[in-house]
Design a protein around this motif. Structure first.
Motif, PDB file in Angstrom:
ATOM      1  N   GLY A 173       0.784  -1.232   0.000  1.00  0.00           N
ATOM      2  CA  GLY A 173       0.000   0.000   0.000  1.00  0.00           C
ATOM      3  C   GLY A 173       0.808   1.270   0.000  1.00  0.00           C
ATOM      4  O   GLY A 173       0.249   2.349   0.227  1.00  0.00           O
ATOM      5  N   THR A 174       2.108   1.186  -0.274  1.00  0.00           N
ATOM      6  CA  THR A 174       2.956   2.387  -0.255  1.00  0.00           C
ATOM      7  C   THR A 174       3.598   2.666  -1.606  1.00  0.00           C
ATOM      8  O   THR A 174       4.594   3.373  -1.693  1.00  0.00           O
ATOM      9  N   GLY A 175       3.049   2.087  -2.665  1.00  0.00           N
ATOM     10  CA  GLY A 175       3.610   2.325  -4.001  1.00  0.00           C
ATOM     11  C   GLY A 175       4.762   1.376  -4.291  1.00  0.00           C
ATOM     12  O   GLY A 175       4.716   0.194  -3.955  1.00  0.00           O
ATOM     13  N   GLY A 176       5.783   1.924  -4.970  1.00  0.00           N
ATOM     14  CA  GLY A 176       6.901   1.071  -5.369  1.00  0.00           C
ATOM     15  C   GLY A 176       6.556   0.215  -6.560  1.00  0.00           C
ATOM     16  O   GLY A 176       7.018  -0.929  -6.667  1.00  0.00           O
ATOM     17  N   VAL A 177       5.750   0.757  -7.478  1.00  0.00           N
ATOM     18  CA  VAL A 177       5.280   0.006  -8.639  1.00  0.00           C
ATOM     19  C   VAL A 177       5.731   0.712  -9.915  1.00  0.00           C
ATOM     20  O   VAL A 177       5.620   1.931 -10.049  1.00  0.00           O
ATOM     21  N   GLU A 178       6.232  -0.066 -10.863  1.00  0.00           N
ATOM     22  CA  GLU A 178       6.620   0.466 -12.176  1.00  0.00           C
ATOM     23  C   GLU A 178       5.960  -0.400 -13.246  1.00  0.00           C
ATOM     24  O   GLU A 178       6.226  -1.598 -13.343  1.00  0.00           O
ATOM     25  N   ALA A 179       5.067   0.200 -14.044  1.00  0.00           N
ATOM     26  CA  ALA A 179       4.353  -0.520 -15.099  1.00  0.00           C
ATOM     27  C   ALA A 179       4.846  -0.044 -16.461  1.00  0.00           C
ATOM     28  O   ALA A 179       4.918   1.164 -16.715  1.00  0.00           O
ATOM     29  N   SER A 180       5.187  -0.992 -17.334  1.00  0.00           N
ATOM     30  CA  SER A 180       5.672  -0.680 -18.679  1.00  0.00           C
ATOM     31  C   SER A 180       4.761  -1.349 -19.694  1.00  0.00           C
ATOM     32  O   SER A 180       4.624  -2.584 -19.701  1.00  0.00           O
ATOM     33  N   TYR A 181       4.140  -0.520 -20.541  1.00  0.00           N
ATOM     34  CA  TYR A 181       3.240  -1.046 -21.565  1.00  0.00           C
ATOM     35  C   TYR A 181       4.030  -1.176 -22.860  1.00  0.00           C
ATOM     36  O   TYR A 181       3.955  -0.351 -23.758  1.00  0.00           O
ATOM     37  N   ARG A 182       4.781  -2.264 -22.944  1.00  0.00           N
ATOM     38  CA  ARG A 182       5.657  -2.484 -24.084  1.00  0.00           C
ATOM     39  C   ARG A 182       4.891  -3.167 -25.210  1.00  0.00           C
ATOM     40  O   ARG A 182       3.843  -3.782 -25.005  1.00  0.00           O
ATOM     41  N   HIS A 183       5.463  -3.086 -26.413  1.00  0.00           N
ATOM     42  CA  HIS A 183       4.822  -3.728 -27.559  1.00  0.00           C
ATOM     43  C   HIS A 183       4.752  -5.242 -27.347  1.00  0.00           C
ATOM     44  O   HIS A 183       3.777  -5.890 -27.763  1.00  0.00           O
ATOM     45  N   SER A 184       5.739  -5.811 -26.660  1.00  0.00           N
ATOM     46  CA  SER A 184       5.766  -7.265 -26.439  1.00  0.00           C
ATOM     47  C   SER A 184       4.814  -7.712 -25.336  1.00  0.00           C
ATOM     48  O   SER A 184       4.525  -8.889 -25.200  1.00  0.00           O
ATOM     49  N   GLY A 185       4.349  -6.763 -24.541  1.00  0.00           N
ATOM     50  CA  GLY A 185       3.421  -7.132 -23.482  1.00  0.00           C
ATOM     51  C   GLY A 185       3.636  -6.294 -22.224  1.00  0.00           C
ATOM     52  O   GLY A 185       4.659  -5.623 -22.063  1.00  0.00           O
ATOM     53  N   LEU A 186       2.666  -6.353 -21.321  1.00  0.00           N
ATOM     54  CA  LEU A 186       2.739  -5.579 -20.085  1.00  0.00           C
ATOM     55  C   LEU A 186       3.834  -6.148 -19.167  1.00  0.00           C
ATOM     56  O   LEU A 186       3.980  -7.359 -19.017  1.00  0.00           O
ATOM     57  N   MET A 187       4.591  -5.244 -18.530  1.00  0.00           N
ATOM     58  CA  MET A 187       5.539  -5.651 -17.503  1.00  0.00           C
ATOM     59  C   MET A 187       5.311  -4.777 -16.282  1.00  0.00           C
ATOM     60  O   MET A 187       5.330  -3.543 -16.383  1.00  0.00           O
ATOM     61  N   VAL A 188       5.083  -5.388 -15.155  1.00  0.00           N
ATOM     62  CA  VAL A 188       4.869  -4.676 -13.904  1.00  0.00           C
ATOM     63  C   VAL A 188       5.936  -5.137 -12.908  1.00  0.00           C
ATOM     64  O   VAL A 188       6.084  -6.333 -12.649  1.00  0.00           O
ATOM     65  N   LEU A 189       6.695  -4.190 -12.369  1.00  0.00           N
ATOM     66  CA  LEU A 189       7.692  -4.471 -11.340  1.00  0.00           C
ATOM     67  C   LEU A 189       7.234  -3.826 -10.034  1.00  0.00           C
ATOM     68  O   LEU A 189       6.947  -2.624 -10.003  1.00  0.00           O
ATOM     69  N   MET A 190       7.169  -4.617  -8.974  1.00  0.00           N
ATOM     70  CA  MET A 190       6.759  -4.101  -7.663  1.00  0.00           C
ATOM     71  C   MET A 190       7.843  -4.448  -6.653  1.00  0.00           C
ATOM     72  O   MET A 190       8.437  -5.521  -6.715  1.00  0.00           O
ATOM     73  N   GLN A 191       8.098  -3.542  -5.738  1.00  0.00           N
ATOM     74  CA  GLN A 191       9.086  -3.823  -4.713  1.00  0.00           C
ATOM     75  C   GLN A 191       8.647  -3.240  -3.369  1.00  0.00           C
ATOM     76  O   GLN A 191       7.934  -2.241  -3.309  1.00  0.00           O
ATOM     77  N   ALA A 192       9.102  -3.922  -2.314  1.00  0.00           N
ATOM     78  CA  ALA A 192       8.795  -3.483  -0.947  1.00  0.00           C
ATOM     79  C   ALA A 192       9.838  -4.102  -0.020  1.00  0.00           C
ATOM     80  O   ALA A 192      10.461  -5.120  -0.344  1.00  0.00           O
ATOM     81  N   LYS A 193      10.032  -3.471   1.120  1.00  0.00           N
ATOM     82  CA  LYS A 193      10.967  -4.034   2.079  1.00  0.00           C
ATOM     83  C   LYS A 193      10.455  -5.385   2.586  1.00  0.00           C
ATOM     84  O   LYS A 193       9.297  -5.503   2.987  1.00  0.00           O
ATOM     85  N   LEU A 194      11.336  -6.382   2.529  1.00  0.00           N
ATOM     86  CA  LEU A 194      10.932  -7.736   2.917  1.00  0.00           C
ATOM     87  C   LEU A 194      10.457  -7.773   4.376  1.00  0.00           C
ATOM     88  O   LEU A 194       9.488  -8.456   4.701  1.00  0.00           O
ATOM     89  N   GLN A 195      11.114  -7.040   5.246  1.00  0.00           N
ATOM     90  CA  GLN A 195      10.730  -7.049   6.651  1.00  0.00           C
ATOM     91  C   GLN A 195       9.298  -6.561   6.822  1.00  0.00           C
ATOM     92  O   GLN A 195       8.523  -7.125   7.603  1.00  0.00           O
ATOM     93  N   GLN A 196       8.927  -5.512   6.071  1.00  0.00           N
ATOM     94  CA  GLN A 196       7.545  -5.008   6.158  1.00  0.00           C
ATOM     95  C   GLN A 196       6.561  -6.017   5.577  1.00  0.00           C
ATOM     96  O   GLN A 196       5.462  -6.183   6.102  1.00  0.00           O
ATOM     97  N   MET A 197       6.959  -6.707   4.504  1.00  0.00           N
ATOM     98  CA  MET A 197       6.085  -7.724   3.921  1.00  0.00           C
ATOM     99  C   MET A 197       5.825  -8.861   4.917  1.00  0.00           C
ATOM    100  O   MET A 197       4.723  -9.428   4.951  1.00  0.00           O
ATOM    101  N   GLN A 198       6.810  -9.183   5.703  1.00  0.00           N
ATOM    102  CA  GLN A 198       6.667 -10.301   6.628  1.00  0.00           C
ATOM    103  C   GLN A 198       6.005  -9.913   7.938  1.00  0.00           C
ATOM    104  O   GLN A 198       5.490 -10.773   8.655  1.00  0.00           O
ATOM    105  N   GLN A 199       5.969  -8.615   8.242  1.00  0.00           N
ATOM    106  CA  GLN A 199       5.388  -8.167   9.500  1.00  0.00           C
ATOM    107  C   GLN A 199       3.955  -7.699   9.347  1.00  0.00           C
ATOM    108  O   GLN A 199       3.263  -7.499  10.342  1.00  0.00           O
ATOM    109  N   THR A 200       3.513  -7.468   8.134  1.00  0.00           N
ATOM    110  CA  THR A 200       2.163  -6.927   7.932  1.00  0.00           C
ATOM    111  C   THR A 200       1.202  -7.970   7.449  1.00  0.00           C
ATOM    112  O   THR A 200       1.601  -9.010   6.945  1.00  0.00           O
TER     113      THR A 200
END
Length: 508
Positions: free
Chosen positions: A481-508
Motif C-alpha cells: 500500500g505504499t507504491g513502489g510500482v513500475e508498469a511498462s506497456y511495451r509492444h511485447s506485453g505488459l511488464m509490472v515491477l513491484m518492490q517493498a521491504k521484505l521485513q515489512q512484507m513479513q510483519q504486515t
C-alpha cells in the motif's frame, strides 16, 4: 566392581605391603556375595567368595580390624583359608567408608604367620584407606560429570527430535529410545491413564534387543498398588519389585515382562495425573537422584511437546471452523451484492466485484493453512492464478518466501487484477501468450527488498489505459500500500515491477 587394574590402587597395595612387611596386601570392595580385589599383592586372583573372607567380618567393625592369629579366633573356625596347610594367620584391615559412612571394603594386609602391627603401621593403613576413598570419589566425580554432560546432550537431542513429530506414539518411542540408551536400561515409554487409574494405554515405547514392547492397554492393579501414589501425583520408584511394598505380594506379571526395577513419573495437569513416563530395567537397580531427575526432565519434555501437538490440533479445528464461517460470510456478501446490484446495467462491474471477493476468499484459504500468521508466496500465486484455468501458461520462478497476512491479501488482489486484465486484453487473450511471474530478494543499504514482477509476452500489442479504474489504482498501491510500482506497456506485453521491504512484507 570388576573394573580393570589401575596404577594408583596398585601403588597403594604395594605401599601397604612394604610398610607392614607382609607378603600380601589388598585393596578390596565388598559385594553381597563376593569381595573384588581392585588391587592386590601376593594373591594372583581378582575375587573370592565373601563367606570365607576376613573382610566380611572387617566391614562390621568401626574402622579397623586386626586378627593376630586367626587359628585361635572362633570367627574363623573351619575356614579353609585359615586351617588348610600354609593357611592365613594374620590380618589387619582399615575400612573404606563412603561419604555416608557405609563400609564398602578395606585396605588390608595378610600373612601366613601370627604377628602384630605397631602404631605407625596402623596409622599408615588408615591413611591409605582414606587415599583409596579419595581416588574412588575422584573417579565418581569424573563419572558424574561425564554422565551429566551425556544427559544434557540427551535432553537437547530429545527437544530436536520431538519438535517435528506429529503423533503421540512417535514421541513416546523417540523419548523411550533416548532414555533407554542414556540410562542403559531395558525399556522406556509413555502411557495415558484412565480417569480412575484402572488402566494405562501405552501409545509407544522403546526396548533393547530381545526385550518385548509393552504397547497396548493394561490393567494397573494387575501390576501393583499404584493407584494411591498416582492419585497424589507422586513418582513411583522401585529398586526391586520383589522387595518393594507396592509389588512384593505378586510380581508374576511384572517379571513376565522382564521388570525387576522401574521409575514411573506421572504427568500432572490441573492437579491430576493423566499419563506417566516409565523406565524399566530387567535387573534390580538402585535408582539415583540423577536418574530420577533425568526421567522427570524427559517426561516434562514429552508433556510440553504433546501439549504443543494438542494445541496445534485444536488450532487446526478452530481455523477450519473460522474458514468455514468466513466463506459463508463472503458467499453471503456475494449474494447480497448480486441481489442489490441486479438492476445495474454494467454487469461487467458487478462481475468484477464478485470476483474480487472470491480472490479474498482464496487468500484467506492460504492463510488458514498457516494459522493466519503467514503464507508462502508460491502458495498465494498458485491459489489465485489456478482459478483462471490457465496455469499451464504461467511460468513461476522464486524462492521459498513467507509473508504476513496483510501482505498476503494485498498480493492476492493484485494478482487477481493482473490476471483478469491479461485474459481480457493482454497475453492470455490469445492462445500463444504467456506470463512470467517472478520474485526475488535483493539487498540495498536499507536491507532486504522483495522484487515481484509480472511479465507478459507473445500477446497482442498493449497500450496504457486512458482511465484510472479501481484495478489500476489497486495495482499502483503496491505490495504493502505504499507504491513502489513500475508498469511498462511495451509492444511485447505488459511488464509490472513491484518492490517493498521484505521485513515489512513479513510483519504486515
Amino acid at each position: 566392581m570388576d573394573s580393570p587394574r589401575e596404577a594408583e590402587f596398585d601403588d597403594i597395595a604395594r605401599l601397604a605391603a612394604e610398610v607392614c612387611a607382609t607378603p600380601i596386601a589388598v585393596v578390596n570392595l565388598v559385594d553381597t556375595h563376593r569381595q573384588f580385589f581392585k588391587a592386590e599383592v601376593g594373591l594372583g586372583v581378582r575375587e573370592t567368595p565373601l563367606e570365607t573372607s576376613f573382610c566380611g567380618h572387617a566391614i562390621l567393625s568401626e574402622d579397623m580390624m586386626v586378627v593376630n592369629d586367626a587359628s585361635k579366633d572362633p570367627r574363623f573356625d573351619g575356614n579353609p583359608l585359615v586351617h588348610s596347610e600354609g593357611g592365613l594367620r594374620f590380618y589387619a584391615g582399615a575400612l573404606l567408608k563412603a561419604p555416608g559412612g557405609l563400609p564398602i571394603g578395606t585396605v588390608c594386609v595378610l600373612d601366613t604367620v601370627p604377628r602384630d602391627l605397631d602404631a605407625h603401621q596402623i596409622r599408615t593403613l588408615k591413611l591409605l584407606a582414606r587415599q583409596v576413598m579419595t581416588q574412588l570419589e575422584l573417579r565418581r566425580s569424573i563419572a558424574d560429570q561425564a554422565s551429566a554432560v551425556e544427559r544434557l546432550s540427551a535432553l537437547m537431542e530429545l527437544g530436536d527430535r520431538l519438535r517435528p513429530l506429529d503423533t503421540y506414539a512417535d514421541m513416546a518411542r523417540i523419548a523411550g529410545e533416548i532414555v533407554t540408551r542414556t540410562l542403559r536400561i531395558s525399556r522406556a515409554g509413555f502411557g495415558r491413564l484412565s480417569n480412575g487409574f484402572e488402566t494405562i494405554t501405552i501409545d509407544g515405547d522403546w526396548a533393547i534387543e530381545g526385550q518385548a514392547s509393552v504397547a497396548g492397554i493394561h490393567n494397573l492393579d494387575d501390576y501393583g498398588l499404584f493407584s494411591a501414589a498416582l492419585n497424589d501425583g507422586r513418582n513411583i520408584i522401585l529398586n526391586d519389585v520383589r522387595s518393594d511394598a507396592l509389588t512384593k505380594d505378586d510380581t508374576a506379571l511384572l517379571e513376565a515382562i522382564d521388570v525387576r526395577s522401574m521409575i514411573n513419573v506421572p504427568l500432572v495437569v490441573h492437579g491430576k495425573a493423566i499419563a506417566l513416563f516409565f523406565a524399566h530395567d530387567r535387573l534390580p537397580r538402585l535408582w539415583s537422584d540423577s536418574d530420577i531427575d533425568f526421567v522427570r526432565s524427559v517426561a516434562d519434555g514429552v508433556q510440553v511437546n504433546m501439549d504443543r501437538l494438542s494445541a496445534q490440533k485444536e488450532q487446526k479445528i478452530l481455523n477450519q471452523e473460522l474458514s468455514h464461517r468466513l466463506k459463508n460470510t463472503l458467499a453471503m456478501v456475494q449474494a447480497i451484492a448480486t441481489q442489490t446490484l441486479r438492476q445495474v446495467t454494467d454487469r461487467q462491474a458487478v462481475e468484477a466485484f464478485t470476483q474480487r471477493i472470491g480472490a479474498l476468499s482464496r487468500a484467506h484459504d492460504v492463510l488458514v493453512n498457516q494459522s493466519w500468521s503467514e503464507a508462502i508466496v508460491r502458495d498465494i500465486v498458485v491459489a489465485v492464478l489456478s482459478t483462471f484455468d490457465r496455469m499451464d501458461r504461467f511460468d513461476l520462478v522464486g524462492p521459498n518466501l513467507r509473508i504476513g497476512p496483510r501482505a498476503t491479501l494485498s498480493l492476492s488482489l493484485i494478482l487477481h487484477e493482473l490476471a483478469t486484465n491479461a485474459i481480457k486484453y493482454g497475453a492470455l487473450s490469445v492462445p500463444e501468450g504467456r506470463v512470467a511471474v517472478e520474485w526475488r530478494v535483493e539487498r540495498d543499504e536499507t536491507g532486504d527488498i522483495l522484487i515481484f514482477s509480472w511479465i507478459e509476452r507473445d500477446g497482442p500489442p498493449v497500450v496504457e489505459p486512458s482511465g484510472r479504474g479501481f484495478g489500476s489504482r489497486l495495482i499502483n498501491m503496491g505490495l504493502i500500500g505504499t507504491g513502489g510500482v513500475e508498469a511498462s506497456y511495451r509492444h511485447s506485453g505488459l511488464m509490472v515491477l513491484m518492490q517493498a521491504k521484505l521485513q515489512q512484507m513479513q510483519q504486515t
